[in-house]
Structures are given as C-alpha cells and as structure tokens.
Design an enzyme around this catalytic site. Structure first.
Site: not given
Ligand code: ADX
Ligand code: SF4
Length: 246
Positions: A117-118, A206, A209, A234
């Site tokens: 999904c990610c 999200c 999650c 992810c």
């Molecule tokens: S994640 O990989 O686990 O989702 P996390 O939430 O720790 O990442 O965020 C680390 C950095 O990844 C954020 O500071 C940002 O730079 C980038 N990032 C994560 N999610 C997003 C998003 N939805 N949109 C843009 N940048 C994101």
């Molecule tokens: Fe999908 Fe969860 Fe990844 Fe968001 S964080 S893209 S809902 S698996």
C-alpha cells in the site's frame, strides 16, 4: 554517476555534518536550483518555519496518500496559509490504487504488511515528484529509530532514488536533533503544530497506520504497530541510510 558529483556531495556532507539545520537549509537552497522540502504534516514543520525565516523563496511538497487524518488535512492548509506559500501535493496514481483496493480491499496492509500500500500511495508519487528535483530535504532524525535511522547523515546521495544519469541529493537537516530540541524550537518560535500532537501522537503518518503512544513509549510504536520494528520503513527512506564518505 559522475565522480565530481560524488566528491561535491561528500565535501558538502563533511562541512555540514554538525551545522545548524537552518544553515543546512540555506546551503541546500543555494547549491541546488530544483530542491524542495518533503513535509509530512508533523513536527517536520520546523523545516518549513526555518526556511520561511531565511526570507528566500522555497518549495515544499506533501504526499497525499488519501488516508491522512482529517486533522492533518486541515493542518496542511493551516501551514500553507500561515507561511503564505503554495504547498505542493503529490497524489497516487488512481489506477494503481484502484487495482490494489479492488483486489484486496481498503485495509490489505493489516494482513499483507504495509509495503504494498505504501508503495502505491507514497513511494510511487514520491518517485514522480523527485524526478523533477536535484535534491530533497526531509525531517528524518536519528532518534526516531535507532535501528533504521541511527546512521542518517545530514547530507547524502540518495541511494534509493538516484539514477546513473540523475544523482539526487538528500538533506536531513534535523538528523542530529532530538525530539526535545524540535519541540523546544516549536514552542520558542510559536510554530503552528498538528493538533494530533496534543492528543498523544508523536510520529504521524496515515490514519489507519498511526496511533497515539503512552508516556515513555517510543514514537515508532505508534506506527504500523502490528509489524516488527525492523519493518517500520515504508520505502521513502528504507534504502537510504548509507553515509556519504568517499
Ligand atoms: S515514514 O517513512 O515513516 O512515513 P516519517 O513519518 O518518519 O516517515 O517522516 C520522516 C520524513 O519523511 C518527514 O519529515 C518527511 O520529510 C518525509 N515524509 C513522510 N511522510 C511524508 C508525506 N506524507 N509527505 C511528504 N513527506 C513525507
Ligand atoms: Fe497505506 Fe498505511 Fe502506508 Fe498509508 S501508511 S500508504 S494507509 S500502508
């Protein structure tokens, strides 16, 4: 990839290893024409604030997975209005998400793990966004996960998204900052923050999650809590922990 680009990035990495995040941002904007902050809608807002304080035009984008919290959607607009800039959005490919959801339903990540999904909702849109950039700036910090982020460098060549012909530089200005330092900055500078933080959320992704954590629980325990700690990346940053040292 040309060795001169590698050398240039290695020099930048050495020079900025202990620099203040705002200096890292300034140099990122100076060195690269096509550079943008990747803003998740969580505490990485400090990067947006620091960029705005520099007083030079900057770009930031968010990946709208379609599954963010309502609070995060409203907050992204708050940030856009507060700092008076056009926050860019990257969306997933509709056909790709339709195909996944029609085959496996809306919560396949619970049974199959989050990576599929990610990949459709975050990684593919990010890849498209990065194709137009020379460098990107993230809010990753080493204290977010000793296992997967303990080695994050302030400046590195992006091992996941660079290609032979298009090297991509990744800036992580907050790499050495602690969560406490980030929150000291937010409070001291009256930075608007996601209201979910006031309800026990530390790391925010999200809605399906992400969950609030208890006092002294590690922030990553609020993400994909049904999976093991080693899997909690992810794809945005998973293959990207290599330190530039040549
Ligand atoms: S994640 O990989 O686990 O989702 P996390 O939430 O720790 O990442 O965020 C680390 C950095 O990844 C954020 O500071 C940002 O730079 C980038 N990032 C994560 N999610 C997003 C998003 N939805 N949109 C843009 N940048 C994101
Ligand atoms: Fe999908 Fe969860 Fe990844 Fe968001 S964080 S893209 S809902 S698996």
């Amino acid at each position: 990839m040309s060795s001169s680009r590698r050398t240039e990035v290695a020099q930048l990495a050495r020079r900025l290893a202990d620099a203040h995040p705002q200096q890292v941002l300034e140099e990122a904007f100076q060195h690269f024409e096509q550079v943008a902050i990747s803003f998740s809608g969580a505490e990485d807002v400090v990067l947006v604030d620091m960029a705005a304080q520099l007083g030079i035009p900057f770009r930031a984008f968010s990946l709208d997975t379609g599954r963010l919290h309502p609070e995060t959607y409203r907050y992204l607009d708050t940030v856009r209005e507060h700092y008076g800039f056009d926050l860019e959005f990257a969306f997933p490919d509709a056909a790709e998400v339709e195909s996944l959801v029609n085959a496996k339903g809306l919560s396949s990540f619970l049974a199959d793990g989050h990576k599929e999904c990610c990949q459709a909702r975050k990684v593919a849109p990010l890849k498209r966004k990065l194709a137009g950039l020379d460098a990107w700036i993230t809010g990753q910090r080493r204290d977010q996960s000793v296992g997967t982020r303990g080695e994050v460098a302030v400046v590195e060549l992006d091992a996941a998204f660079s290609t032979e012909t298009r090297p991509l530089v990744k800036f992580n200005p907050l790499a050495a900052w602690s969560s406490a330092a980030v929150w000291d900055y937010i409070r001291a500078n009256d930075v608007p923050y996601n209201p979910l933080h006031a309800r026990g959320f530390i790391s925010i992704g999200c809605e399906p999650c992400t969950r609030a954590v208890l006092p002294n629980q590690h922030e990553r325990e609020g993400r994909w809590w049904w999976e093991t700690a080693a899997d909690k990346e992810c794809g945005l940053h998973a293959a990207n922990l290599r330190v530039v040292n040549d």
